[in-house]
Write a protein that holds these residues in place. Structure first.
Motif: not given
Ligand code: GLA
Length: 402
Positions: A2-4, A6, A377
């Motif tokens: 998982t990414t934060t 943008e 996302d």
């Protein structure tokens, strides 16, 4: 993994002004007369109504385009931009429909339009920098036009920027620049929003007579936020789709014997009368969108007047369905953003702006903002799409000097 998600960050106005000033000094070797800036906008409700004499409810964003500007004694316009490649030089006397290419058309077009309206305007040097995302449906082009308009106004003593009536005149010049010099047949909501909004308010704009009403917008006091989701899907208003919608609306109004679709009072009767037109199925759906969308603007304005902001959700979602199914200006990325937000607790949402890409909005509880953004996302990542970007809309200040 998982990414934060943008974030689309808005610069402080002092940072924007410093960037534009530095770019100006680098390019032209001297200080500008000053820096002027104008905001992008997000529209709460009322899409594809502005060129139909209808109403809409945009608000200015804190994301602005900054123009460091210096008036010249001659007719030359010299331009640099942090977002664009090579510098551009245009001679103001030669500006006419079809003569200026690309982003310079939005700048030189404003000076041209002010001249056309009888004002004395000379050449200028300008350096542009912007934190309004490009192609996100958040009016980066109107922000550029309107920043140039207030810069021209002040450096030429036109005295238009100090009153709303004057700002309406500047907005008309920006609209002419976009329609006639840049060649995009847009309706005028964006320029009016950028010049005529007030901080903390959405702008109820009636495009039939240009009248406005400032509606306080404080979602935070209700524990709510308007989450803007930039899908990063390409959209291009200069292509034929937008113009085709506009032309069809005008043809339908003509068939109905009214000046614009705003004048339609009995939708069922109007749809029945359009049944004989070529492409009747498509025409009737387009008209149904416009007429029901104008009614939704009124519904939202009434809800805001009653402070019943939570009830806005279903109206936003109805607008999305109408834009997707009747007006056919959505796209898979916009639908996934709206649907995913709804599945993760949004009270409602819709695509904004011209469509075919760009941004969507979702009305979400403040506590859910991060969760909804993460879910959208994730939904994009799982489809292999470009990562979306997010901002929480705050109703910000109109165009002015920094
Ligand atoms: C674009 C145009 C506006 C308006 C919207 C749709 O943003 O610039 O004039 O027509 O699309 O509501």
């Amino acid at each position: 993994m998982t990414t934060t998600p943008e974030q689309i960050v808005a610069w402080d106005r002092s940072e924007g002004a410093a960037r534009a000033t530095a770019a100006f000094e680098r390019a032209f070797g001297t200080a500008p007369d000053g820096v002027w800036s104008a905001p992008g906008r997000v529209n709460v409700i009322g899409e594809h109504t502005d060129y139909n004499g209808g109403t809409c409810l945009p608000m200015a964003l804190p994301h602005r385009t900054y123009v460091a500007f210096r008036r010249r004694a001659d007719d030359e316009v010299r331009l640099v931009s942090a977002q664009e490649g090579a510098p551009v030089t245009v001679s103001l006397g030669e500006v006419a429909p079809g003569t200026v290419e690309g982003w310079a058309a939005y700048v030189a077009g404003v000076a041209w339009a002010l001249r056309e309206s009888g004002r004395t305007v000379s050449g200028f040097d300008a350096a542009v920098d912007s934190c309004v995302p490009y192609g996100a449906g958040l009016s980066s082009s109107a922000a550029l036009e309107c920043a140039v308009a207030v810069a021209l106004d002040e450096t030429h003593g036109l005295a238009l920027g100090s009153s709303d009536e004057g700002r309406a005149v500047l907005a008309r010049a920006c609209i002419r620049a976009e329609n006639e010099i840049a060649g995009a047949p847009t309706g005028g909501m964006d320029q009016s929003a950028s010049l005529r909004c007030q901080e903390g308010h959405a702008l109820l704009l009636d495009t039939r007579d240009g009248s406005t009403h400032h509606i306080p917008l404080d979602l935070g006091s209700h524990g709510l936020a308007l989450l803007v989701m930039d899908t990063r899907a390409e959209h291009q208003l200069v292509d034929g789709q937008y113009a085709a919608r506009r032309t069809m609306c005008e043809a339908a109004a003509h068939e109905l014997g009214v000046t614009t679709l705003r004048e339609v009072t009995d939708l069922d009767d109007a749809l029945a009368r359009l049944a004989a037109m070529p492409d009747a199925d498509v025409v009737t759906r387009r008209v149904r969108h416009v007429v029901t969308e104008i009614a939704r603007v009124q519904e939202i304005a009434d809800l805001l007047a009653r402070d019943a902001v939570e009830e806005m959700g279903p109206v936003l979602s109805a607008a999305h369905a109408s834009l997707r199914d009747d007006y056919e200006v959505s796209c898979p990325e916009l639908d996934v953003a709206v649907d995913t937000a709804a599945a993760h607790g949004a009270l409602g949402g819709r695509m904004v702006g011209g469509g075919f890409g760009g941004s969507a909005i979702a009305l979400v509880r403040v506590d859910d903002v991060d969760r909804v953004a993460a879910a959208v996302d994730e939904a994009f990542a799982s489809r292999g799409w470009h990562a979306p970007a997010f901002l929480v809309a705050q109703a910000a200040a109109p165009a002015g000097r920094d």
